[in-house]
Design a protein around this motif. Structure first.
Motif, PDB file in Angstrom:
ATOM      1  N   TRP A  24     -13.252 131.954 -23.392  1.00  0.00           N
ATOM      2  CA  TRP A  24     -13.722 130.577 -23.565  1.00  0.00           C
ATOM      3  C   TRP A  24     -12.558 129.583 -23.487  1.00  0.00           C
ATOM      4  N   ARG A  25     -11.364 130.038 -23.813  1.00  0.00           N
ATOM      5  CA  ARG A  25     -10.211 129.126 -23.747  1.00  0.00           C
ATOM      6  C   ARG A  25      -9.943 128.670 -22.305  1.00  0.00           C
ATOM      7  N   ASP A  26     -10.221 129.538 -21.346  1.00  0.00           N
ATOM      8  CA  ASP A  26     -10.037 129.161 -19.945  1.00  0.00           C
ATOM      9  C   ASP A  26     -11.123 128.191 -19.489  1.00  0.00           C
ATOM     10  N   VAL A  27     -12.322 128.315 -20.059  1.00  0.00           N
ATOM     11  CA  VAL A  27     -13.375 127.345 -19.761  1.00  0.00           C
ATOM     12  C   VAL A  27     -13.027 125.990 -20.366  1.00  0.00           C
ATOM     13  N   ALA A  28     -12.466 126.007 -21.568  1.00  0.00           N
ATOM     14  CA  ALA A  28     -12.013 124.748 -22.175  1.00  0.00           C
ATOM     15  C   ALA A  28     -10.963 124.078 -21.295  1.00  0.00           C
ATOM     16  N   ALA A  29     -10.061 124.878 -20.708  1.00  0.00           N
ATOM     17  CA  ALA A  29      -9.063 124.327 -19.793  1.00  0.00           C
ATOM     18  C   ALA A  29      -9.730 123.719 -18.568  1.00  0.00           C
ATOM     19  N   ALA A  30     -10.806 124.342 -18.087  1.00  0.00           N
ATOM     20  CA  ALA A  30     -11.527 123.807 -16.936  1.00  0.00           C
ATOM     21  C   ALA A  30     -12.203 122.482 -17.276  1.00  0.00           C
ATOM     22  N   ILE A  31     -12.692 122.352 -18.504  1.00  0.00           N
ATOM     23  CA  ILE A  31     -13.277 121.078 -18.927  1.00  0.00           C
ATOM     24  C   ILE A  31     -12.213 119.989 -18.917  1.00  0.00           C
ATOM     25  N   ARG A  32     -11.038 120.315 -19.404  1.00  0.00           N
ATOM     26  CA  ARG A  32      -9.944 119.333 -19.379  1.00  0.00           C
ATOM     27  C   ARG A  32      -9.607 118.939 -17.947  1.00  0.00           C
ATOM     28  N   PHE A  33      -9.564 119.917 -17.064  1.00  0.00           N
ATOM     29  CA  PHE A  33      -9.300 119.634 -15.659  1.00  0.00           C
ATOM     30  C   PHE A  33     -10.356 118.682 -15.097  1.00  0.00           C
ATOM     31  N   ALA A  34     -11.617 118.989 -15.359  1.00  0.00           N
ATOM     32  CA  ALA A  34     -12.700 118.153 -14.837  1.00  0.00           C
ATOM     33  C   ALA A  34     -12.594 116.731 -15.369  1.00  0.00           C
ATOM     34  N   GLN A  36     -19.592 130.501 -26.292  1.00  0.00           N
ATOM     35  CA  GLN A  36     -18.446 130.441 -27.199  1.00  0.00           C
ATOM     36  C   GLN A  36     -17.661 129.151 -27.011  1.00  0.00           C
ATOM     37  N   THR A  37     -17.616 128.653 -25.790  1.00  0.00           N
ATOM     38  CA  THR A  37     -16.959 127.369 -25.543  1.00  0.00           C
ATOM     39  C   THR A  37     -17.661 126.262 -26.307  1.00  0.00           C
ATOM     40  N   VAL A  38     -18.978 126.252 -26.238  1.00  0.00           N
ATOM     41  CA  VAL A  38     -19.757 125.221 -26.931  1.00  0.00           C
ATOM     42  C   VAL A  38     -19.585 125.337 -28.438  1.00  0.00           C
ATOM     43  N   LEU A  39     -19.494 126.565 -28.943  1.00  0.00           N
ATOM     44  CA  LEU A  39     -19.431 126.776 -30.387  1.00  0.00           C
ATOM     45  C   LEU A  39     -18.020 126.630 -30.962  1.00  0.00           C
ATOM     46  N   ARG A  40     -16.969 126.811 -30.131  1.00  0.00           N
ATOM     47  CA  ARG A  40     -15.621 126.917 -30.692  1.00  0.00           C
ATOM     48  C   ARG A  40     -14.594 125.946 -30.127  1.00  0.00           C
ATOM     49  N   ALA A  41     -14.815 125.396 -28.962  1.00  0.00           N
ATOM     50  CA  ALA A  41     -13.794 124.567 -28.326  1.00  0.00           C
ATOM     51  C   ALA A  41     -13.916 123.107 -28.754  1.00  0.00           C
ATOM     52  N   SER A  42     -12.781 122.445 -28.950  1.00  0.00           N
ATOM     53  CA  SER A  42     -12.822 121.004 -29.237  1.00  0.00           C
ATOM     54  C   SER A  42     -13.374 120.240 -28.041  1.00  0.00           C
ATOM     55  N   GLU A  43     -13.227 120.802 -26.832  1.00  0.00           N
ATOM     56  CA  GLU A  43     -13.740 120.157 -25.621  1.00  0.00           C
ATOM     57  C   GLU A  43     -15.260 120.208 -25.526  1.00  0.00           C
ATOM     58  N   ALA A  44     -15.909 120.920 -26.451  1.00  0.00           N
ATOM     59  CA  ALA A  44     -17.364 121.019 -26.415  1.00  0.00           C
ATOM     60  C   ALA A  44     -18.033 119.655 -26.538  1.00  0.00           C
ATOM     61  N   ARG A  45     -17.343 118.682 -27.106  1.00  0.00           N
ATOM     62  CA  ARG A  45     -17.943 117.352 -27.233  1.00  0.00           C
ATOM     63  C   ARG A  45     -18.203 116.709 -25.875  1.00  0.00           C
TER      64      ARG A  45
END
Length: 403
Positions: free
Chosen positions: A224-234, A256-265
Motif C-alpha cells: 500500500w505504501r507504493d500506492v500512496a506514492a502513486a497518489i502523490r505522483f498523481a 489498505q491504502t484507504v485504511l492506513r495511508a495519509s493520502e487516503a484523504r
C-alpha cells in the motif's frame, strides 16, 4: 506439492515450543512427525509470499488451422469459458490472443485465433492461459507516457495514459499477485471514454518495480505504501479526483491504502475486481484446493502471521492477517465502492465480498457475475464489465478542486 527443505533443527524447536499443544493436533493428520508437518506448512506459506518464477504451461496445444484461423486446446475450466483471452507459450516468449469457442471435441476446445503477437504457435505443444489481454498501451492505439513513481525503494515504472482532453480525474490501477501493470489495460478504454486519465503502476517485488530487501510479497500489508506514492505522483501531475482500482491482491492493497495511508484523504472512490478482502478465507480456499488438511492449513497461517514464521517464509516481518481483514474494518472505508466479483471464483471466495458490501457505509455497488472466474470478468463479458464501470464513474460527484 514439492516439499520444502527440512527446517533447521533450531527453527523446528522454536516453532514447536511456541505452538505448545500443536503436537497432538499434528498427530491427527497423515504426517509422521511435527517436523514433517512444519515443512509442508512452511512450504505452503512461503509459496504465498514468494513471487512466482516460470509459470507451468498446463494447456495442451493440439494444433493450429491456418485456413479457419483457429487453435485447438485441451478442455479445462478456463479454456471452456466464453470470451477473449491470452495464450502464452514457449516459456512465456510467445503470445497469442484467442476468442470465441467455435467447436468442441473429446477433451478439446476449438477457439478462434485472433492474433499471434510473437513466437511460433504452430510448433508449440503447451501453453498457459492468461486473463490480461493487452500487453502494452500500444495495443490499445492510445498515446501513453512511460513515467516512474518514486517509492521508498526507488523509481517504479508506470504507464500514464491521458484522457482525450486534459482531465483532473485519474484512475490508478493496481494489479494482482504474480502479474504486471498490463492487467489494468482492459479498463483504459472505458476510463478514457469517461474523461479519466489512467495511471498503471508497478509495485515492490512484481518484477518491474524495485524489490524490497526481503523480496517477498506482503499481501497488501506493505505494498500500500507504493500506492500512496502513486497518489502523490498523481497529485503532483494535477489530479484532483482519484479512484483506485485493485485486482485480486491489488484489491487488498488498495483497501489498505484507504485504511492506513495519509493520502487516503485524496481518494474519491474504489473499484475492486476479484479482490482479496479477507486473506484467511482466501488462504483456506486455496489450501483446500491443494488438498491440505485443516491442521496444516492452520499451521501455515501461523507461519505467515507469527514472528517465528519469518525464519521459514523469508519475510522481514510477519503479516498481520487481522489488519488485512477489510471485512472487519468495512465501516472505516467511507468512500464509494464498486465491487465486481464472480460466484465461481476459484481463488477468492465471494462470501467475504458479500460481508464487505453489507457492512461498508455509503454508496456501495456490487456487480455480481455467476461463472466468470478470477480476474476474468472483462474477458467473459466485456460489455457488462465496461458498462458497470462506466456508469459508476459517471455518477461520481464532480471534482471538488481541493488543494
Amino acid at each position: 506439492m514439492r516439499l520444502a527443505a527440512r527446517p533447521r533443527p533450531d527453527a523446528a524447536r522454536t516453532v514447536l515450543r511456541v505452538l505448545g499443544g500443536a503436537t497432538a493436533a499434528l498427530g491427527a493428520i497423515a504426517v509422521t512427525t511435527g517436523a514433517a508437518a512444519l515443512a509442508i506448512a512452511a512450504n505452503a506459506a512461503r509459496a504465498v509470499v514468494t513471487p512466482p518464477g516460470e509459470r507451468p504451461e498446463e494447456v495442451i496445444l493440439h494444433g493450429v488451422d491456418r485456413a479457419s484461423r483457429t487453435v485447438t486446446v485441451s478442455a479445462t475450466s478456463e479454456t471452456e469459458l466464453p470470451g477473449r483471452y491470452s495464450l502464452w507459450f514457449d516459456r512465456g516468449r510467445g503470445h497469442a490472443r484467442v476468442g470465441t469457442i467455435v467447436g468442441r471435441g473429446p477433451g478439446v476446445v476449438i477457439r478462434e485465433l485472433l492474433s499471434v503477437e510473437r513466437g511460433d504457435l504452430e510448433t508449440a505443444t503447451r501453453a498457459r492461459w492468461g486473463a490480461w489481454y493487452y500487453l502494452t498501451p500500444v495495443d490499445l492505439g492510445v498515446e501513453a507516457e512511460d513515467v516512474t513513481v518514486d517509492t521508498e525503494f526507488g523509481p517504479a515504472p508506470a504507464w500514464l495514459v491521458p484522457a482525450p482532453d486534459p482531465s483532473v480525474r485519474w484512475i490508478i490501477q493496481v494489479h494482482g499477485r504474480g502479474v504486471t501493470r498490463a492487467e489494468g489495460l482492459r479498463v483504459v478504454p472505458t476510463a478514457r471514454a469517461g474523461g479519466w486519465t489512467s495511471l498503471l503502476i508497478s509495485y515492490r517485488n512484481d518484477g518491474e518495480a524495485p524489490s524490497s530487501p526481503d523480496g517477498r510479497y506482503g499481501l497488501g500489508d506493505d505494498e500500500w505504501r507504493d500506492v500512496a506514492a502513486a497518489i502523490r505522483f498523481a497529485r503532483e501531475r494535477g489530479a484532483r479526483q482519484i479512484v483506485l482500482m485493485g485486482w485480486s491482491m491489488g484489491g487488498a492493497t488498495v483497501l489498505q491504502t484507504v485504511l492506513r495511508a495519509s493520502e487516503a484523504r485524496y481518494v474519491d472512490g474504489v473499484i475492486l475486481e476479484s479482490a482479496a478482502v479477507d486473506w484467511r478465507a482466501v488462504l483456506s480456499r486455496q489450501a483446500r484446493r491443494r488438498g491440505l488438511p485443516r491442521a496444516i492449513q492452520a499451521l501455515a497461517t501461523r507461519v505467515l502471521s507469527e514472528p517465528w514464521g519469518v525464519r521459514l517464509t523469508g519475510r522481514a516481518a510477519p503479516i498481520d492477517l487481522d489488519r488485512l481483514d477489510a471485512t472487519a474494518r468495512a465501516a472505516e472505508l467511507g468512500v464509494p465502492l464498486l465491487v465486481l466479483h464472480s460466484d465461481d471464483d476459484p481463488d477468492v471466495p465471494i462470501e467475504p465480498i458479500l460481508r464487505l458490501v453489507a457492512a461498508a457505509p455509503g454508496d456501495v455497488r456490487l456487480e455480481r457475475f455467476a461463472v466468470a472466474g478470477h480476474t476474468r470478468l472483462w474477458n467473459f463479458d466485456p460489455h457488462r464489465f465496461e458498462r458497470a464501470i462506466g456508469a459508476w464513474l459517471s455518477q461520481l460527484p464532480e471534482p471538488s478542486g481541493r488543494s
